[in-house]
Write a protein that holds these residues in place. Structure first.
Motif, PDB file in Angstrom:
ATOM      1  N   VAL A   1      22.455  19.304 -34.515  1.00 24.17           N
ATOM      2  CA  VAL A   1      21.386  18.666 -33.640  1.00 24.17           C
ATOM      3  C   VAL A   1      21.136  18.556 -32.795  1.00 24.17           C
ATOM      4  N   ARG A   2      19.707  19.013 -32.655  1.00 24.85           N
ATOM      5  CA  ARG A   2      19.562  19.353 -30.902  1.00 24.85           C
ATOM      6  C   ARG A   2      18.340  17.216 -30.705  1.00 24.85           C
ATOM      7  N   GLU A   3      17.435  17.516 -31.525  1.00 24.58           N
ATOM      8  CA  GLU A   3      16.833  15.451 -31.150  1.00 24.58           C
ATOM      9  C   GLU A   3      16.419  14.960 -32.423  1.00 24.58           C
ATOM     10  N   VAL A   4      16.891  13.462 -32.223  1.00 25.25           N
ATOM     11  CA  VAL A   4      16.277  12.639 -33.631  1.00 25.25           C
ATOM     12  C   VAL A   4      14.969  11.891 -33.089  1.00 25.25           C
ATOM     13  N   LEU A   5      13.728  11.919 -33.718  1.00 28.30           N
ATOM     14  CA  LEU A   5      12.875  11.387 -33.692  1.00 28.30           C
ATOM     15  C   LEU A   5      12.093  10.568 -34.644  1.00 28.30           C
ATOM     16  N   ILE A   6      12.687   9.259 -33.984  1.00 25.63           N
ATOM     17  CA  ILE A   6      12.216   7.711 -35.011  1.00 25.63           C
ATOM     18  C   ILE A   6      10.203   7.408 -34.496  1.00 25.63           C
ATOM     19  N   GLY A   7       9.516   7.492 -35.724  1.00 21.97           N
ATOM     20  CA  GLY A   7       8.297   6.751 -35.764  1.00 21.97           C
ATOM     21  C   GLY A   7       7.961   8.776 -35.773  1.00 21.97           C
ATOM     22  N   THR A   8       5.998   8.181 -35.977  1.00 24.21           N
ATOM     23  CA  THR A   8       5.351   9.209 -36.588  1.00 24.21           C
ATOM     24  C   THR A   8       5.534   9.855 -34.939  1.00 24.21           C
ATOM     25  N   ILE A   9       5.043  11.401 -36.002  1.00 17.03           N
ATOM     26  CA  ILE A   9       4.854  12.126 -34.406  1.00 17.03           C
ATOM     27  C   ILE A   9       4.035  12.923 -34.535  1.00 17.03           C
ATOM     28  N   ASN A  10       3.228  13.320 -32.946  1.00 15.20           N
ATOM     29  CA  ASN A  10       1.831  14.418 -33.268  1.00 15.20           C
ATOM     30  C   ASN A  10       2.088  15.884 -33.518  1.00 15.20           C
ATOM     31  N   GLN A  11       1.228  16.437 -33.884  1.00 15.82           N
ATOM     32  CA  GLN A  11       1.083  17.628 -33.820  1.00 15.82           C
ATOM     33  C   GLN A  11       2.026  19.048 -33.005  1.00 15.82           C
ATOM     34  N   GLY A  12       1.250  18.122 -31.861  1.00 13.49           N
ATOM     35  CA  GLY A  12       1.624  18.386 -30.589  1.00 13.49           C
ATOM     36  C   GLY A  12       3.135  18.853 -30.405  1.00 13.49           C
ATOM     37  N   VAL A  13       3.631  17.301 -30.866  1.00 13.19           N
ATOM     38  CA  VAL A  13       5.101  17.644 -30.113  1.00 13.19           C
ATOM     39  C   VAL A  13       6.138  17.565 -31.739  1.00 13.19           C
ATOM     40  N   LEU A  14       5.229  18.438 -32.476  1.00 17.04           N
ATOM     41  CA  LEU A  14       6.075  18.566 -33.179  1.00 17.04           C
ATOM     42  C   LEU A  14       6.340  20.688 -33.073  1.00 17.04           C
ATOM     43  N   ALA A  15       5.300  20.985 -32.469  1.00 17.35           N
ATOM     44  CA  ALA A  15       5.034  22.293 -32.129  1.00 17.35           C
ATOM     45  C   ALA A  15       5.765  22.295 -31.214  1.00 17.35           C
ATOM     46  N   GLU A  16       6.029  21.959 -30.261  1.00 19.14           N
ATOM     47  CA  GLU A  16       6.890  22.146 -29.153  1.00 19.14           C
ATOM     48  C   GLU A  16       8.345  21.765 -29.625  1.00 19.14           C
ATOM     49  N   ARG A  17       8.828  20.969 -30.322  1.00 20.88           N
ATOM     50  CA  ARG A  17       9.391  20.897 -30.664  1.00 20.88           C
ATOM     51  C   ARG A  17      10.419  22.194 -31.370  1.00 20.88           C
ATOM     52  N   ILE A  18       9.139  22.566 -32.279  1.00 17.16           N
ATOM     53  CA  ILE A  18      10.375  24.016 -33.206  1.00 17.16           C
ATOM     54  C   ILE A  18      10.036  24.731 -32.192  1.00 17.16           C
ATOM     55  N   GLU A  19       9.189  25.155 -31.313  1.00 15.45           N
ATOM     56  CA  GLU A  19       9.009  25.966 -30.476  1.00 15.45           C
ATOM     57  C   GLU A  19      10.398  26.264 -29.542  1.00 15.45           C
ATOM     58  N   GLN A  20      10.895  24.936 -29.209  1.00 13.75           N
ATOM     59  CA  GLN A  20      12.445  25.006 -28.683  1.00 13.75           C
ATOM     60  C   GLN A  20      13.478  25.278 -29.654  1.00 13.75           C
ATOM     61  N   LEU A  21      13.518  25.001 -30.589  1.00  9.92           N
ATOM     62  CA  LEU A  21      13.972  25.925 -32.002  1.00  9.92           C
ATOM     63  C   LEU A  21      14.831  26.629 -31.897  1.00  9.92           C
TER      64      LEU A  21
END
Length: 180
Positions: A158-178
Motif C-alpha cells: 500500500v503506497r497511499e490511502v486517500l479518503i474523499g473525492t479525488i480529481n483527475q489530475g491527482v489520480l493521474a499523478e498517483r498512477i504515474e508514481q505507481l
C-alpha cells in the motif's frame, strides 16, 4: 480527605471496569504464531488479499495482479454516493488510458450486482466493478467513508490511502508514481 478517597475509589473502579472490558472483548488467537492482521491496511505494508465477483460473476483476486507485477488502484464507492459519482469518469478514463499497465478496480459497498450493472451501463463504465455484498472487503480495509481510494504498487504494498473525492489530475499523478 474523604473527597480524595472517593476520587481514588472512582478511578480504581473505572480502571478495573476498563481492564475487564479489554479482557472480555479481546480476539482469541486460535492458531500458532502471531494474530493475523484484521485492521485496515497501513501505508508501507502488504495490502490484504481478497477475492470478489465482478458484476457479471467472474472472480477477481487482488494477488493475481500483484503477483504479475501490476499496480492496483482500489476505489471503494456506491451508486448512492454523490462524490463517488463525480470521480467515476476519472477512473474510467485512467483504466482506458493505462489498460494492461495498471489495474483499476471499483469495489462497491453492499449493493446488488444488478444495481451496479445498471449504473455501469447508464454511465459507460467498463473497468471491473466488484460486488462486496457482505462488506467483508470494505471492513477488511477499514473503509468508513466513501469514496476511499487505495494505491497499491506492483509488489502489493500500500503506497497511499486517500479518503474523499479525488480529481483527475491527482489520480493521474498517483498512477504515474505507481508505474515508476
Amino acid at each position: 480527605m474523604r473527597a480524595r478517597l472517593e476520587w481514588f475509589a472512582l478511578i480504581a473502579l473505572t480502571a478495573l471496569v476498563g481492564a475487564g472490558w479489554i479482557y472480555v472483548s479481546r480476539e482469541a488467537n486460535t492458531g500458532l504464531g502471531p494474530t493475523p492482521l484484521t485492521t485496515a491496511p497501513y501505508v508501507g505494508n502488504l495490502a490484504p488479499d481478497f477475492t470478489l465477483p465482478t458484476i457479471d460473476g467472474q472472480a477477481v483476486t487482488l494477488s493475481d495482479f500483484t503477483a504479475a507485477g501490476t499496480p492496483v488502484v482500489l476505489n471503494f464507492w456506491a451508486t448512492w454516493c454523490p462524490p463517488c459519482r463525480v470521480e467515476m469518469p476519472y477512473f474510467e478514463s485512467a483504466a482506458t488510458r493505462h489498460a494492461g499497465e495498471i489495474a483499476i478496480l471499483g469495489l462497491n459497498q453492499a449493493e446488488p450486482a444488478e444495481a451496479i450493472a445498471a449504473y455501469a451501463r447508464d454511465h459507460g463504465l467498463t473497468y471491473p466493478l466488484l460486488v462486496d455484498a457482505d462488506m467483508k472487503v470494505n471492513n477488511l480495509y477499514g473503509v468508513l467513508n466513501l469514496p476511499t481510494t487505495v494505491f497499491i504498487d506492483h509488489n502489493g504494498i500500500v503506497r497511499e490511502v486517500l479518503i474523499g473525492t479525488i480529481n483527475q489530475g491527482v489520480l493521474a499523478e498517483r498512477i504515474e508514481q505507481l508505474m515508476d
